[in-house]
Design an enzyme around this catalytic site. Structure first.
Site, PDB file in Angstrom:
ATOM      1  N   ARG A 113       0.841  -1.202   0.000  1.00  0.00           N
ATOM      2  CA  ARG A 113       0.000   0.000   0.000  1.00  0.00           C
ATOM      3  C   ARG A 113       0.869   1.243   0.000  1.00  0.00           C
ATOM      4  O   ARG A 113       1.825   1.355   0.776  1.00  0.00           O
ATOM      5  CB  ARG A 113      -0.896   0.013   1.238  1.00  0.00           C
ATOM      6  CG  ARG A 113      -1.670   1.325   1.431  1.00  0.00           C
ATOM      7  CD  ARG A 113      -2.408   1.310   2.744  1.00  0.00           C
ATOM      8  NE  ARG A 113      -3.116   2.545   3.033  1.00  0.00           N
ATOM      9  CZ  ARG A 113      -2.887   3.319   4.104  1.00  0.00           C
ATOM     10  NH1 ARG A 113      -1.945   2.998   4.975  1.00  0.00           N
ATOM     11  NH2 ARG A 113      -3.600   4.419   4.304  1.00  0.00           N
ATOM     12  N   ARG A 150      -9.125  19.211   7.839  1.00  0.00           N
ATOM     13  CA  ARG A 150      -8.069  19.439   8.818  1.00  0.00           C
ATOM     14  C   ARG A 150      -8.060  20.899   9.280  1.00  0.00           C
ATOM     15  O   ARG A 150      -8.540  21.783   8.571  1.00  0.00           O
ATOM     16  CB  ARG A 150      -6.691  19.093   8.228  1.00  0.00           C
ATOM     17  CG  ARG A 150      -6.532  17.635   7.852  1.00  0.00           C
ATOM     18  CD  ARG A 150      -5.129  17.320   7.375  1.00  0.00           C
ATOM     19  NE  ARG A 150      -5.002  15.930   6.949  1.00  0.00           N
ATOM     20  CZ  ARG A 150      -4.785  14.906   7.766  1.00  0.00           C
ATOM     21  NH1 ARG A 150      -4.651  15.143   9.076  1.00  0.00           N
ATOM     22  NH2 ARG A 150      -4.690  13.676   7.316  1.00  0.00           N
ATOM     23  N   THR A 186      -6.628  -0.401  10.412  1.00  0.00           N
ATOM     24  CA  THR A 186      -6.450   0.531  11.535  1.00  0.00           C
ATOM     25  C   THR A 186      -6.259  -0.195  12.866  1.00  0.00           C
ATOM     26  O   THR A 186      -7.114  -0.952  13.308  1.00  0.00           O
ATOM     27  CB  THR A 186      -7.622   1.526  11.681  1.00  0.00           C
ATOM     28  OG1 THR A 186      -7.978   2.045  10.408  1.00  0.00           O
ATOM     29  CG2 THR A 186      -7.206   2.675  12.591  1.00  0.00           C
ATOM     30  N   LYS A 235     -13.399   2.739   0.977  1.00  0.00           N
ATOM     31  CA  LYS A 235     -13.065   2.824   2.404  1.00  0.00           C
ATOM     32  C   LYS A 235     -14.316   3.273   3.167  1.00  0.00           C
ATOM     33  O   LYS A 235     -14.842   4.355   2.926  1.00  0.00           O
ATOM     34  CB  LYS A 235     -11.913   3.797   2.615  1.00  0.00           C
ATOM     35  CG  LYS A 235     -10.610   3.323   1.993  1.00  0.00           C
ATOM     36  CD  LYS A 235      -9.512   4.366   2.076  1.00  0.00           C
ATOM     37  CE  LYS A 235      -9.036   4.593   3.488  1.00  0.00           C
ATOM     38  NZ  LYS A 235      -7.885   5.542   3.531  1.00  0.00           N
TER      39      LYS A 235
END
Length: 473
Positions: A33, A74, A280, A222
């Site tokens: 990845r 963010r 994760t 995802k």
């Protein structure tokens, strides 16, 4: 060490050299990845070059997964020490594009310029993986007035999640498009789309792939937004695989709901024959420690019992101190659990057979049962696309599978699919069962995979000539 559950390793500073990539390949990495939230194109080119060299040296191949950053919200740039905020005080999140000004009080810049349009009074906003929680009080033009509910220190570029609002930012950003172009140029096999909300997001990405004449690249959705959980079935049908991105997902929905949603994602993926990657904090402690915790081992084992197809290691292999041991640990867990599943079938009750099957599903299921009953050495699948492979592996056959395909791309993409170890390349055309039997017998003998008098089950689905047949070598 043979196993059927696949391992995705994120490459980064700890694993960007030929030597370290070789070690990951030996430990059991099936998919490499590349995380495009970090690193320049020059750095990614270095990793890809070293990956190619490591594969040549070891004689192993992997699939390449490009993970696009997506519209991650963010905070803007803040002072190095951060901005402390206390429970009960009012802060302002600003979308006006201006830099932080210490003379303006606690007015915190947010990079997403439309946040003030997407949230409303009473909405919760979680910052820095949910460690800091604020609630919207009012919105005045581009200023979002928030009351702090959890004290902490706000720092530059920390993530922002809005679990009670629906963020309307485009799922594919300008950065993603540029990154995708780079990835396609470098022959990626999979692309992961971040912060998917609905099936349309997947369809838009697929259009981009078709426009660039790369429709063969497969899309991993995802699942990390609360909207995606509601639209799970449609997203699963539109994509080629699913990733349970438990980091942001555990912020968008209550943490106690994550294992429940994970189980549902695996269930839907398996019904549709779409690979599911669990991601994760798989072995988070191994970023610093040489051994995983018992809880991490149990978490990984439980996912295998639930029929997950693959695990993804992130910081464990990209920046951690023990990347080789992390991958090796997962491989050991998978090997041990799969061995017990084969010996004790009751450990994994099968729910795929509770309803009627389509004709194709019935063919695939019967191929698995037939191979088991006659104690076949292999199920051999002939395919140009890889699609029927997923439709057979979802029934979790105990009989080993050999895939024969004319395409190297399909061979690489099957590195993500549960249970697939041997993929042979052959361009010979097959027009009958007899031709298939002749070709397969010859290939298996040549590769020393089968011996005289062993039985095999041959499956040819979705092509011009559909059949299941048994052959004695």
């Amino acid at each position: 060490m043979k196993r059927k559950t696949k391992i995705v390793c994120t490459l980064g500073p700890s694993t960007d050299s030929v030597t370290e990539i070789e070690r990951l390949l030996e430990a059991g990495m099936n998919v490499a990845r590349l995380n495009f939230s970090h690193g320049s194109y020059e750095y990614m080119e270095k990793i890809l070059k070293n990956l190619k060299e490591a594969c040549l040296k070891t004689g192993k191949s992997v699939a390449i997964l490009q993970d696009l950053q997506g519209p991650k919200i963010r905070l803007g740039k803040l002072p190095e020490k951060g901005i402390p905020v206390k429970r009960g005080e009012i802060i302002i999140l600003s979308t006006d594009g201006k830099s932080f000004n210490p003379l303006a009080g606690k007015m915190i810049p947010v990079q997403y310029r439309s946040l003030h349009k997407d949230v409303k009074s009473k909405d919760l906003i979680l910052i820095d993986d949910g460690y800091i929680e604020v609630q919207v009080q009012k919105i005045v033009e581009r200023k979002i007035y928030c009351k702090v509910k959890t004290s902490g220190v706000l720092k530059s570029h920390k993530g922002v999640n809005c679990p009670t609002a629906s963020i309307k930012a485009a799922s594919i950003t300008a950065k993603d498009l540029a990154d995708l172009k780079f990835g396609l140029k470098n022959e990626i096999d999979y692309v992961a789309l971040s912060f998917v909300r609905k099936a349309e997001d997947i369809e838009n990405l697929r259009k981009k792939l078709i426009e660039n004449n790369h429709q063969h690249v497969q899309i991993i959705a995802k699942i990390e937004r609360h909207e995606a959980v509601k639209n799970l079935k449609e997203i699963a049908k539109a994509s080629d695989g699913l990733m349970v991105a438990r980091g942001d997902l555990g912020i968008e929905i209550p943490a106690e709901q994550v294992p429940i949603v994970q189980k549902e994602i695996v269930r839907i993926g398996r019904i549709l024959g779409k690979p599911v990657i669990i991601a994760t904090q798989i072995l988070e402690s191994m970023i610093q420690n040489s051994k995983a915790t018992r809880a991490e081992i149990s978490d990984a084992a439980t996912a295998i019992f639930e029929h997950a197809d693959a695990f993804m290691l992130s910081g464990e292999t990209s920046t951690g101190r023990y990347p080789f041991k992390a991958a090796q640990t997962l491989a050991k867990v998978a090997h041990a659990v799969e061995k017990e599943i084969q010996n004790r079938i009751y450990l994994t009750p099968n729910y795929l057979f509770n309803s009627s099957l389509s004709t194709q599903d019935a063919i695939c299921y019967n191929a698995v049962i037939l191979a088991d009953k006659i104690k076949a050495r292999f199920i051999v699948i002939l395919t140009k696309t890889g699609y029927p492979v997923c439709q057979i592996t979802k029934y979790r056959p105990h009989t080993p599978i050999v895939v024969i395909t004319p395409h190297e791309l399909v061979k690489r993409q099957l590195h993500l699919v549960w249970g697939i170890e041997d993929v042979l390349i052959s361009g010979e055309k097959i027009s009958s069962e007899d031709e298939a039997a002749r070709l397969i017998s010859s290939l298996l003998k040549k590769k020393k995979l089968a011996k005289t008098d062993q039985k095999i089950v041959i499956v040819n689905i979705g092509q011009r000539h559909n059949f299941i047949t048994t052959v004695k070598i």
